[in-house]
Design a protein around this motif. Structure first.
Motif, mmCIF file in Angstrom:
data_model
loop_
_atom_site.group_PDB
_atom_site.id
_atom_site.type_symbol
_atom_site.label_atom_id
_atom_site.label_comp_id
_atom_site.label_asym_id
_atom_site.label_seq_id
_atom_site.Cartn_x
_atom_site.Cartn_y
_atom_site.Cartn_z
ATOM 1 N N LEU A 184 -2.270 -1.090 -3.241
ATOM 2 C CA LEU A 184 -1.393 -1.199 -4.416
ATOM 3 C C LEU A 184 -1.468 -2.653 -5.003
ATOM 4 O O LEU A 184 -1.886 -3.527 -4.264
ATOM 5 C CB LEU A 184 0.057 -0.783 -4.326
ATOM 6 N N PRO A 185 -1.126 -2.853 -6.226
ATOM 7 C CA PRO A 185 -0.825 -4.497 -6.766
ATOM 8 C C PRO A 185 -0.033 -5.181 -5.548
ATOM 9 O O PRO A 185 1.016 -4.414 -5.228
ATOM 10 C CB PRO A 185 -0.433 -4.332 -8.112
ATOM 11 N N PHE A 198 0.760 -1.329 0.089
ATOM 12 C CA PHE A 198 0.002 0.090 0.030
ATOM 13 C C PHE A 198 0.635 1.381 0.103
ATOM 14 O O PHE A 198 2.022 1.317 0.449
ATOM 15 C CB PHE A 198 -0.931 -0.036 1.213
ATOM 16 N N SER A 199 0.008 2.489 -0.258
ATOM 17 C CA SER A 199 0.864 3.774 -0.185
ATOM 18 C C SER A 199 0.023 4.465 0.749
ATOM 19 O O SER A 199 -1.016 4.406 0.945
ATOM 20 C CB SER A 199 1.117 4.280 -1.556
ATOM 21 N N LYS A 200 0.987 5.337 1.630
ATOM 22 C CA LYS A 200 0.463 6.108 2.386
ATOM 23 C C LYS A 200 1.428 7.384 2.917
ATOM 24 O O LYS A 200 2.615 7.057 2.731
ATOM 25 C CB LYS A 200 0.639 5.442 3.970
ATOM 26 N N ASN A 201 0.878 8.425 2.470
ATOM 27 C CA ASN A 201 1.662 9.797 2.635
ATOM 28 C C ASN A 201 3.020 9.699 1.604
ATOM 29 O O ASN A 201 4.109 9.905 1.736
ATOM 30 C CB ASN A 201 2.284 10.033 3.841
ATOM 31 N N LYS A 202 2.430 9.164 0.479
ATOM 32 C CA LYS A 202 3.362 9.100 -0.644
ATOM 33 C C LYS A 202 4.511 7.973 -0.728
ATOM 34 O O LYS A 202 5.647 8.032 -1.192
ATOM 35 C CB LYS A 202 3.875 10.320 -1.200
ATOM 36 N N THR A 203 4.471 7.293 0.451
ATOM 37 C CA THR A 203 5.362 5.936 0.664
ATOM 38 C C THR A 203 4.809 4.719 0.274
ATOM 39 O O THR A 203 3.592 4.643 0.901
ATOM 40 C CB THR A 203 6.200 6.294 2.107
ATOM 41 N N ILE A 204 5.710 3.738 -0.211
ATOM 42 C CA ILE A 204 5.051 2.348 -0.578
ATOM 43 C C ILE A 204 5.852 1.511 0.652
ATOM 44 O O ILE A 204 6.741 1.847 1.021
ATOM 45 C CB ILE A 204 5.799 1.850 -1.904
ATOM 46 N N TYR A 205 4.586 0.746 1.360
ATOM 47 C CA TYR A 205 5.001 -0.121 2.384
ATOM 48 C C TYR A 205 4.256 -1.334 2.225
ATOM 49 O O TYR A 205 3.417 -1.572 1.470
ATOM 50 C CB TYR A 205 4.260 0.419 3.551
ATOM 51 N N ALA A 262 0.441 -4.832 -17.675
ATOM 52 C CA ALA A 262 -1.146 -5.001 -17.807
ATOM 53 C C ALA A 262 -1.714 -4.954 -16.135
ATOM 54 O O ALA A 262 -2.982 -4.895 -16.043
ATOM 55 C CB ALA A 262 -1.680 -6.124 -18.538
ATOM 56 N N ILE A 263 -0.973 -4.742 -15.158
ATOM 57 C CA ILE A 263 -1.214 -5.032 -13.718
ATOM 58 C C ILE A 263 -1.948 -3.650 -13.340
ATOM 59 O O ILE A 263 -1.548 -2.718 -13.448
ATOM 60 C CB ILE A 263 -0.108 -5.482 -13.005
ATOM 61 N N ILE A 264 -3.031 -3.896 -12.535
ATOM 62 C CA ILE A 264 -3.727 -2.683 -11.867
ATOM 63 C C ILE A 264 -3.978 -3.061 -10.629
ATOM 64 O O ILE A 264 -4.241 -4.288 -10.171
ATOM 65 C CB ILE A 264 -4.820 -2.005 -12.443
ATOM 66 N N ALA A 265 -4.247 -2.363 -9.548
ATOM 67 C CA ALA A 265 -4.616 -2.727 -8.115
ATOM 68 C C ALA A 265 -6.115 -2.827 -8.191
ATOM 69 O O ALA A 265 -6.967 -2.322 -8.640
ATOM 70 C CB ALA A 265 -4.217 -1.752 -7.134
#
Ligand code: MG
Length: 253
Positions: free
Chosen positions: A49-50, A7-14, A89-92
């Protein structure tokens, strides 16, 4: 059983691990040794996110008896029938499937997706599950008119947005008996169980690895049951698989 969400939170991916409907952030990816951090998020605070971006995506066609009937193919394939889909082609979860210009019959395909955990080549069906990291829901969106009329399936299967996956990764479950369903606008259009796969998850991995190295994070879409539905702008598509949650996407023109 564990469940990991990217996921993303405050523009950071975790990455996080899901416990009691909350997300506990972890220190790296679930493919590495990780520690739980002190940070906890609720789903309303994050964008899912994916669950990963794979090196490659292998899809198996014609792998449920009732789907063969639907498309007019009579004999069951003697071995799994793989084709490739590009990772672009992947989306979340919660993203939109975009109907491409010129495609007249785009359909959903609810599928169990296997996530490979370790590099493997020439593994037996008996040992295949040792190389699985986990599972997620997938939608092998297909432009049926292009699939029928083009010589190759590339644009029929790899158009942008044609590979929704998620919402998270589930580990430690048996893939051979999972209820699988697709709903379009809350109406059930596909309803089956992975016990009806013609070629099981273990047989698929054994077959693919007999000619192609499988690597950590590769995805295998295992085939779709029954009669997929045609998609129209505004539709809500839900793929639900037992223990794997609900992958929801909307359709746009
Ligand atoms: Mg498919």
């Amino acid at each position: 059983m564990k469940q990991y969400v990217r996921f993303s939170k405050n523009k950071t991916i975790y990455y996080g691990i899901i416990e009691n409907s909350k997300i506990h952030h972890i220190s790296s990816t679930p493919f590495e040794n990780y520690d739980l951090t002190s940070e906890i998020s609720s789903f309303s605070e994050v964008d899912i996110l994916p669950p990963l971006i794979p090196g490659k995506i292998i899809c198996i066609g014609l792998n449920y008896r009732d789907h063969l009937n639907h498309i007019g193919e009579k004999p069951e394939p003697k071995h799994p029938e793989p084709f490739l889909v590009t990772p672009s082609a992947i989306i979340a979860h919660n993203s939109s499937i975009i109907l491409p210009e010129g495609a007249t019959q785009v359909e959903e395909e609810a599928e169990l997706v296997v996530i490979i955990g370790k590099t493997c080549k020439n593994v037996s069906a008996k040992n295949a599950k040792d190389y699985i990291f986990g599972y997620t829901c997938g939608n092998d969106v297909s432009a049926r008119d292009w699939q029928k009329n083009d010589l190759q399936w590339t644009r029929a299967k790899s158009s942008d947005t044609f590979a929704p996956i998620g919402p998270y990764i589930t580990t430690g479950i048996d893939p051979d008996s999972l209820d699988i369903q697709c709903r379009v606008n809350d109406k059930i259009v596909q309803n089956s169980n992975t016990k009806h796969l013609i070629h099981s998850v273990s047989k698929i991995i054994a077959f693919i690895s007999s000619f192609m190295t499988l690597e950590e994070g590769d995805l295998i879409f295992t085939g779709t049951p029954g009669e997929p539905a045609q998609l129209h702008p505004g539709d809500k598509i839900e793929v639900e698989i037992e223990h794997l949650g609900i992958l929801t996407n909307q359709v746009e023109k």
